[in-house]
Design an enzyme around this catalytic site. Structure first.
Site, PDB file in Angstrom:
ATOM      1  N   TYR A 141       0.826  -1.214   0.000  1.00  0.00           N
ATOM      2  CA  TYR A 141       0.000   0.000   0.000  1.00  0.00           C
ATOM      3  C   TYR A 141       0.858   1.262   0.000  1.00  0.00           C
ATOM      4  O   TYR A 141       0.435   2.308  -0.491  1.00  0.00           O
ATOM      5  CB  TYR A 141      -0.902   0.039   1.240  1.00  0.00           C
ATOM      6  CG  TYR A 141      -2.225  -0.656   1.080  1.00  0.00           C
ATOM      7  CD1 TYR A 141      -2.297  -1.968   0.659  1.00  0.00           C
ATOM      8  CD2 TYR A 141      -3.410   0.009   1.389  1.00  0.00           C
ATOM      9  CE1 TYR A 141      -3.525  -2.603   0.537  1.00  0.00           C
ATOM     10  CE2 TYR A 141      -4.634  -0.619   1.271  1.00  0.00           C
ATOM     11  CZ  TYR A 141      -4.683  -1.926   0.847  1.00  0.00           C
ATOM     12  OH  TYR A 141      -5.897  -2.546   0.737  1.00  0.00           O
ATOM     13  N   LYS A 192       3.365 -15.263   1.779  1.00  0.00           N
ATOM     14  CA  LYS A 192       3.547 -15.957   0.496  1.00  0.00           C
ATOM     15  C   LYS A 192       5.038 -16.242   0.346  1.00  0.00           C
ATOM     16  O   LYS A 192       5.692 -15.859  -0.630  1.00  0.00           O
ATOM     17  CB  LYS A 192       2.991 -15.065  -0.638  1.00  0.00           C
ATOM     18  CG  LYS A 192       2.900 -15.734  -1.998  1.00  0.00           C
ATOM     19  CD  LYS A 192       1.858 -16.829  -2.101  1.00  0.00           C
ATOM     20  CE  LYS A 192       1.963 -17.531  -3.454  1.00  0.00           C
ATOM     21  NZ  LYS A 192       1.071 -18.705  -3.565  1.00  0.00           N
ATOM     22  N   ASP A 224      -2.794 -18.079  -0.213  1.00  0.00           N
ATOM     23  CA  ASP A 224      -3.804 -18.740  -1.045  1.00  0.00           C
ATOM     24  C   ASP A 224      -4.484 -19.864  -0.260  1.00  0.00           C
ATOM     25  O   ASP A 224      -5.705 -20.015  -0.278  1.00  0.00           O
ATOM     26  CB  ASP A 224      -3.197 -19.240  -2.374  1.00  0.00           C
ATOM     27  CG  ASP A 224      -1.918 -20.044  -2.196  1.00  0.00           C
ATOM     28  OD1 ASP A 224      -1.338 -20.061  -1.096  1.00  0.00           O
ATOM     29  OD2 ASP A 224      -1.486 -20.681  -3.191  1.00  0.00           O
ATOM     30  N   ASP A 252     -12.098  -9.361   4.350  1.00  0.00           N
ATOM     31  CA  ASP A 252     -13.406  -9.379   3.670  1.00  0.00           C
ATOM     32  C   ASP A 252     -13.968 -10.800   3.614  1.00  0.00           C
ATOM     33  O   ASP A 252     -15.179 -11.004   3.761  1.00  0.00           O
ATOM     34  CB  ASP A 252     -13.293  -8.824   2.233  1.00  0.00           C
ATOM     35  CG  ASP A 252     -13.559  -7.318   2.168  1.00  0.00           C
ATOM     36  OD1 ASP A 252     -13.346  -6.634   3.195  1.00  0.00           O
ATOM     37  OD2 ASP A 252     -13.968  -6.815   1.106  1.00  0.00           O
TER      38      ASP A 252
END
Ligand code: IPM
Ligand code: MG
Length: 358
Positions: A141, A192, A224, A252
């Site tokens: 970000y 990851k 994932d 979310d």
């Protein structure tokens, strides 16, 4: 001295949910001796319209001076084509960065009354209680360099940088372990590391910090797989700690497990524990101004504020119970309803919670 609370309603449904938060705060002042002073400031698209800046200097100064901030939501399609620094979201991101709000706590709790609202089977989500600890002021970000090249005849190119320093990982890891210590002492760190160097460092540093927390059972998971496990068997998780982008996405998913993102509060804390409190859902421009938005995520954010910034865990529990009572009474906003006929408005839901606090 009274605690200074700054309201930043923002855009879309921000005003409607903040109004209900204020009703709840008023009830706590009147009936439970809560000692606060409320102030308000512009942010997001509303601030851009008034002052040409989604985070005007005066709003930032008031945010710095406040003991805690209640934040509604920002954004809307009319501002999506502005230069990136002028967009409402940039105001929020700058606020997080300027105030050093690096630790974002996003609980996902399934209220038993709402089990039917989840898209997952009841046995998969019944009793769900997860806490996601998301790093909020670093990663992709904010990483430099970043750019979208102008199309000067050739093909355009764009890039961002996912970057974390050891110190940034250490402090969010500590926040993760401390949170896990208050809960069931299980922490899953999500990265990851099979592909990204930044995740390899993340995993190493989290493991090192873990040596200071021998009681916490630490595990690591690729993002994932974590996304898949969250919908396959979410109750295997207690506390998750992860970077900014992965945390955005996973929170979310976690929200939807609980039936509605309209139920989820969050806290964003700095190193001293000063905080900004905001619902996880956004500005929802499609339903803004209709009086139908669910105010409970905002009201539950008030509860988090009482607990984490004002040292009033007792009042936080009262607010959480009042929310449970309103649900028990059958009140349902559109996002959590199971029958068209009994839909409650924003005002009815907020009023019911405030009434319970008398
Ligand atoms: C969130 C939101 C924000 C984010 C947006 C509005 C910038 O999605 O708080 O999860 O990506 O952090
Ligand atoms: Mg998000």
């Amino acid at each position: 001295m009274s605690a200074r609370i700054l309201l930043m309603a923002g855009d879309g449904v921000g005003d409607e949910i903040c109004r209900e938060a204020v009703r709840v705060l008023n009830a706590l002042q009147k009936h439970h001796g809560l000692d606060i002073e409320l102030d308000s400031a512009l942010v997001g698209g509303a601030a851009y319209e008034a002052e040409g800046d989604p985070l005007p200097e005066s709003s930032l100064a008031r945010a710095r001076a406040a003991d805690a901030i209640l934040f509604g939501a920002v954004g809307g399609p009319q501002w999506d084509t502005l230069d990136r620094p002028l967009r409402p979201e940039s105001g929020l991101l700058r606020l997080r960065a300027e105030l050093g709000l690096f630790a974002n706590l996003r609980p996902a709790i399934l209220y038993p009354q709402l089990a039917h609202a989840s898209s997952l089977r009841h046995d998969v989500v019944a009793g769900l209680n997860i806490m996601i600890v998301r790093e909020l002021t670093g990663g992709i970000y904010f990483g430099q360099p970043r750019a979208l090249s102008a199309a000067d005849g050739g093909a355009r190119e764009a890039f961002n940088t996912m970057r974390y320093s050891e110190a940034e990982i250490q402090r969010i890891a500590r926040a993760g372990f401390e949170t896990a210590m208050q809960r069931s002492k299980r922490l899953c760190s999500v990265d990851k590391a099979n592909v990204l160097e930044v995740s390899q460092l993340w995993r190493e540093v989290v493991t090192e910090v873990g040596r200071d927390y021998p009681e916490v059972e630490l595990s690591h998971m690729y993002v994932d797989n974590a996304a898949m496990q969250l919908v396959r068997s979410p109750k295997q998780f207690d506390t998750l700690v992860t970077g900014n982008l992965f945390g955005d996405i996973l929170s979310d998913i976690a929200a939807m497990l609980t039936g509605s993102i309209g139920m989820l509060p969050s806290a964003s804390l700095d190193e001293q524990g000063k905080g900004m409190y905001e619902p996880v859902h956004g500005s929802a421009p499609d339903i803004a101004g209709q009086g139908t938005v669910n105010p409970l995520a905002m009201i539950l954010s008030v509860a988090m504020m009482l607990r984490y910034s004002l040292g009033r865990g007792d009042l936080a529990e009262k607010v959480e119970h009042a929310v449970g009572d309103a649900l028990n009474r059958g009140l349902r906003t559109r996002d959590i309803m199971d029958d068209e006929r009994q839909v409650a408005s924003t005002d009815e839901m907020g009023g019911a919670v405030a009434d319970m606090l008398q």
